[in-house]
Scaffold this active site. Structure first.
Site, PDB file in Angstrom:
ATOM      1  N   LYS A 243      18.823   6.946  10.069  1.00 44.61           N
ATOM      2  CA  LYS A 243      19.675   7.258  11.209  1.00 44.61           C
ATOM      3  C   LYS A 243      18.817   7.721  12.389  1.00 44.61           C
ATOM      4  CE  LYS A 243      23.513   9.126   8.401  1.00 44.61           C
ATOM      5  NZ  LYS A 243      24.631   8.300   8.866  1.00 44.61           N
ATOM      6  N   ARG A 317      29.760   5.198  -0.716  1.00 46.67           N
ATOM      7  CA  ARG A 317      30.623   4.361  -1.560  1.00 46.67           C
ATOM      8  C   ARG A 317      29.924   3.971  -2.866  1.00 46.67           C
ATOM      9  NH1 ARG A 317      31.302   0.107   3.098  1.00 46.67           N
ATOM     10  NH2 ARG A 317      30.955   2.062   4.195  1.00 46.67           N
TER      11      ARG A 317
END
Length: 463
Positions: A243, A317
């Site tokens: 990020k 996820r």
């Protein structure tokens, strides 16, 4: 921080009795028509007080001492049902009671309690704060347990990762289980591979703190089987798809799903609800090192489905996939998972309104009703199967990061749905876990979202 102090944490309520100062909660109409205490009315009019929403006017008593306070509700008090949270941050220290208020006792007490929260672990000056005599017709015990669950979630999220990594989260989880005499087990490190949790291990193996799966069981067999699953990414660098620094600033909150699930579990256990409760939290730190998982890697999940890694920043996820598959093996009556999963959910509904995904129409209706009754918002989004094709991968069964970036919250929910096949009823909540600014019921920072609504629904269906 003590590993577990939340249910025994001092409350913002006066429980010792004695003399308390009055608060007159008023609307502009009360000032205009003069339907409040005459001395308070005279002081309000001389001061030009308009009873604007959240405003406080201190009232002098005899001899110039503090005699009480006026609290403005604005023209439409129903628009901010927990406006009394501002009182907890506006009144001077002391003991207070509500003399008059066009609010229910439960809303009044809950609002004050929610607004009283402060995260002061790292501050030298912790100050003194007001307490409120809780109204007699409020359910004080239930308000206290809900505040304990909310404050637990807020504290866990607000604590930086150097003090709330996987090791510390496990300590809090164990302490929560011990407090309520629940069974607790942990699978950590390479044991995850031996016991078939490959995706949890894959995401967390690059961290200095081993990845792990936390599990708690509480309640009685034969009661309604409820399983709670929370995403516990203690910090998310994004992995090799790192990020930018601005996007990493709040990543201590990427365990917000786990924090909220623990807060919800606290409420359920403290209320002694007649349930067979199971709590499962995969805990990792998505770090970068020589053994970090890579874009293009393909891994087999616990369920047997293979997953192509198209972005290492879509890690939540992955760990949920193994945890949900594990939970689903016992086919619970109700399974709820919570996760700070997608930026797409924030784009669609903003930071305050978490999306709810479920294919159970009755559950959707019940949770929506509970949300409205508790003023704990959520909003249903569709599990639109037309987008299921987007999670198919070229070289594996599914991808963790569909191309194109469209409908990201829905495709993430559809990804998770692949791992829930036996459960009678399932709901997924894609929460933000953070209040960007001050609200009436919150000073900003780590936030509990939808757990009061979920608790209200569960309590109503099992008591």
């Amino acid at each position: 921080m003590s590993p577990f102090q939340y249910i025994d944490r001092p409350t913002p309520f006066n429980t010792k009795g004695g003399k308390t100062l009055p608060i007159f909660a008023v609307t502009p109409a009360h000032i205009e028509t003069g339907t409040i205490d005459p001395l308070a009315l005279d002081w309000a009019r001389k001061s030009g007080y308009k009873a604007d929403s959240g405003s406080v006017l201190l009232i002098p008593g005899e001899g110039g001492v503090l005699g009480g306070a006026l609290f403005g509700l604005g023209a439409n008090p129903s628009e901010q049902p927990y406006i009394t949270g501002r009182l907890a941050r506006s009144l001077p220290a002391g003991d207070w009671h509500i003399e008059t208020a066009p609010l229910t006792a439960q809303r009044l007490g809950m609002g004050f309690g929610l607004g009283s929260y402060r995260f002061e672990r790292y501050k030298a000056d912790k100050g003194a704060f007001p307490t409120l005599m809780i109204p007699r017709d409020a359910d004080a015990a239930d308000i206290k347990r809900q505040l304990a669950g909310v404050f637990l979630a807020r504290d866990l999220i607000n604590t930086p990762t150097n003090d709330m990594g996987p090791n510390q989260m496990e300590a809090v989880f164990r302490a929560l289980a011990e407090h309520y005499k629940a069974e607790c087990s942990v699978i950590a490190g390479d044991d995850l591979l031996a016991q078939n949790f490959p995706l949890v291990h894959t995401v967390g193996r690059a961290s200095a703190d081993a990845p792990r799966l936390l599990e708690m069981r509480w309640g009685k067999k034969g009661h309604r089987r409820i399983t709670l699953v929370g995403k516990g990414v203690c910090f998310d660098t994004g992995g090799l798809d790192i990020k930018p620094s601005a996007s990493m600033l709040l990543m201590k909150k990427d365990m917000g799903g786990a924090a909220n699930i623990m807060g919800l579990a606290l409420m359920i256990m403290d209320a002694k609800l007649k349930v067979d409760l199971r709590v499962i939290i995969p805990v990792v730190e998505n770090s970068i090192s020589a053994n970090a998982f890579r874009p293009g890697d393909i891994y087999k999940s616990r369920k047997g489905l293979t997953v192509q890694i198209d972005n290492t920043d879509a890690e939540g996820r992955l760990i949920l996939a193994d945890a949900l598959a594990y939970a689903d093996e016992e086919a619970p009556d109700l399974m709820i998972d919570m996760a700070t999963l997608t930026g797409a959910a924030r784009v669609a509904l903003g930071p305050d309104l978490p999306p709810l995904f479920t294919d159970d129409e009755h559950l959707a209706d019940d949770l929506t009703e509970a949300s409205l009754e508790t003023d704990d918002p959520l909003w249903r989004l569709p599990l639109y199967m037309g987008y299921d094709k987007d999670i198919r991968a070229k070289f594996a069964d599914i991808t963790n990061a569909p191309a194109g970036g469209m409908a990201g919250a829905i495709t993430a929910a559809l990804f998770l749905k692949r791992f829930v096949t036996n459960t009678r009823s399932w709901a997924h909540l894609d929460i933000y876990g953070w209040a960007p600014g001050e609200r009436a019921h919150s000073p900003g920072g780590g936030e509990a979202q939808a757990i009061r609504a979920l608790y209200h629904h569960i309590r109503r269906t099992v008591r």
